[in-house]
Design an enzyme around this catalytic site. Structure first.
Site, PDB file in Angstrom:
ATOM      1  N   LYS A  75     -33.400  53.940 -36.807  1.00 42.35           N
ATOM      2  CA  LYS A  75     -32.625  55.169 -37.047  1.00 42.35           C
ATOM      3  C   LYS A  75     -32.192  55.342 -38.502  1.00 42.35           C
ATOM      4  O   LYS A  75     -32.026  56.463 -38.959  1.00 42.35           O
ATOM      5  CB  LYS A  75     -31.391  55.210 -36.132  1.00 42.35           C
ATOM      6  CG  LYS A  75     -31.750  55.474 -34.686  1.00 42.35           C
ATOM      7  CD  LYS A  75     -30.516  55.614 -33.821  1.00 42.35           C
ATOM      8  CE  LYS A  75     -30.932  55.815 -32.369  1.00 42.35           C
ATOM      9  NZ  LYS A  75     -29.821  56.094 -31.487  1.00 42.35           N
ATOM     10  N   ASP A 111     -27.104  61.991 -31.148  1.00 44.82           N
ATOM     11  CA  ASP A 111     -26.277  61.006 -30.427  1.00 44.82           C
ATOM     12  C   ASP A 111     -24.812  61.438 -30.453  1.00 44.82           C
ATOM     13  O   ASP A 111     -24.112  61.368 -29.446  1.00 44.82           O
ATOM     14  CB  ASP A 111     -26.433  59.616 -31.064  1.00 44.82           C
ATOM     15  CG  ASP A 111     -27.806  59.014 -30.814  1.00 44.82           C
ATOM     16  OD1 ASP A 111     -28.335  59.201 -29.706  1.00 44.82           O
ATOM     17  OD2 ASP A 111     -28.356  58.379 -31.723  1.00 44.82           O
TER      18      ASP A 111
HETATM   19  O1  SKM Z   1     -30.794  58.283 -29.559  1.00 44.09           O
HETATM   20  C1  SKM Z   1     -31.443  57.987 -28.344  1.00 44.09           C
HETATM   21  C2  SKM Z   1     -32.910  58.321 -28.452  1.00 44.09           C
HETATM   22  O2  SKM Z   1     -33.059  59.700 -28.736  1.00 44.09           O
HETATM   23  C3  SKM Z   1     -33.627  58.006 -27.152  1.00 44.09           C
HETATM   24  C4  SKM Z   1     -33.274  56.696 -26.584  1.00 44.09           C
HETATM   25  C5  SKM Z   1     -34.114  56.134 -25.527  1.00 44.09           C
HETATM   26  O3  SKM Z   1     -34.923  56.852 -24.950  1.00 44.09           O
HETATM   27  O4  SKM Z   1     -33.993  54.931 -25.235  1.00 44.09           O
HETATM   28  C6  SKM Z   1     -32.122  56.019 -26.958  1.00 44.09           C
HETATM   29  C7  SKM Z   1     -31.200  56.529 -27.991  1.00 44.09           C
HETATM   30  O5  SKM Z   1     -31.316  55.733 -29.160  1.00 44.09           O
END
Ligand code: SKM
Length: 282
Positions: A75, A111
């Site tokens: 991220k 988020d």
């Molecule tokens: O921020 C979210 C991401 O968009 C999707 C995600 C997932 O599918 O495991 C987890 C988070 O980090």
């Protein structure tokens, strides 16, 4: 406004095999009559280190992807490879949604907005004068930004790593004002929960791989509202204990769904049905 009939989306990160994002997005798109493929790009399966995120981004672009969700551990790393960032992504220093549009890669963070929307919906009248946040990592930073945006008076940040708690609190003070955030040691968790209106838990404790409760159940007063960001499982030890103690409780499912709602809208320009997505998920 919807501009295409079909979308190709990916999720890049490590250990994403159990992620519910693919069925969550694809089911909603099906309901809306949109052709939508959501693929996992699991770094572990691909045998690629997180530092390859720039190359993976370029590969997704070349392959005609419309967007990506980005999860741990990419991220922050993804940011230098993007053409543009939303103001929220700049403030948070983290991106979980990349939209490819007109030859540009634009980074967003859903988020924090996911937590904010779920909080306003699930605990609409909850007092937020004093809130304790346990966990100053990626999820904790997003939650903190949401809480202060929603009007939390003072956010007290605790973390097993005091330096990490202090650095999040310092960055929040810069964004929201000198008296809005403070860091404290884990040793004062009991006093902190006695002081607070609400408690948000944002560490991995309670996930299948990290069982347990992040705080002793007896610290959970019935007047305290409690929100967990862990969503696998939904019924964490914290959630179960807080309910048993009579607290108002928000499990981690809503944040997971609402970040997907906001990403889906950014990818397609179409407003998904959040209730339907929640029902599908929980
Ligand atoms: O921020 C979210 C991401 O968009 C999707 C995600 C997932 O599918 O495991 C987890 C988070 O980090």
């Amino acid at each position: 406004m919807r501009t295409q009939d079909s979308y190709l989306i990916g999720l890049v990160g490590s250990g994403i095999g159990p992620s519910l994002s693919p069925p969550l997005h694809e089911h909603e798109a099906d309901e809306l009559g949109i052709r939508y493929l959501y693929r996992r790009w699991d770094l572990d399966v691909l045998g690629r280190p997180a530092e390859d995120i720039g190359e993976l981004l370029a590969a997704a672009r070349t392959a005609g992807y419309d967007g990506l969700n980005i999860t741990h551990p990419c991220k922050q790393l993804v940011i230098e490879h993007l053409d543009e960032l939303s103001p929220d992504a700049v403030a948070l220093g983290a991106v979980n949604t990349v939209v490819f549009t007109e030859g540009r890669a634009i980074g967003h963070n859903t988020d924090w907005s996911g937590f904010a929307r779920n909080f306003s919906r699930g605990l609409p009248d909850a007092p937020v004068d004093r809130v304790v946040l346990l966990g100053a990592g990626g999820a904790g930073s997003a939650v903190a930004h949401a809480l202060l945006t929603l009007g939390t008076g003072v956010l007290r940040v605790l973390d097993a790593d005091p330096g990490r708690a202090e650095s999040l609190a310092a960055s929040l003070r810069e964004r929201f004002g000198a008296d809005r955030a403070e860091a404290a040691s884990l040793e004062v968790v009991a006093e902190s929960l006695a002081w607070a209106d609400g408690f948000v838990h944002a560490t991995p404790t309670g996930m299948a791989a990290h069982p347990g409760s992040p705080v002793p159940a007896e610290l959970l007063r019935p007047e305290l509202w409690v929100a967990d960001v862990v969503y696998r499982p939904l019924e964490t030890e914290l959630v179960v204990a807080a309910r048993a103690r009579g607290c108002r409780v928000l499990d981690g499912g809503g944040m997971a769904v609402f970040q997907a709602v906001d990403s889906f809208r950014l990818f397609t320009g179409v407003e998904p049905d959040a209730d339907r997505m929640l029902n599908h998920f929980t």
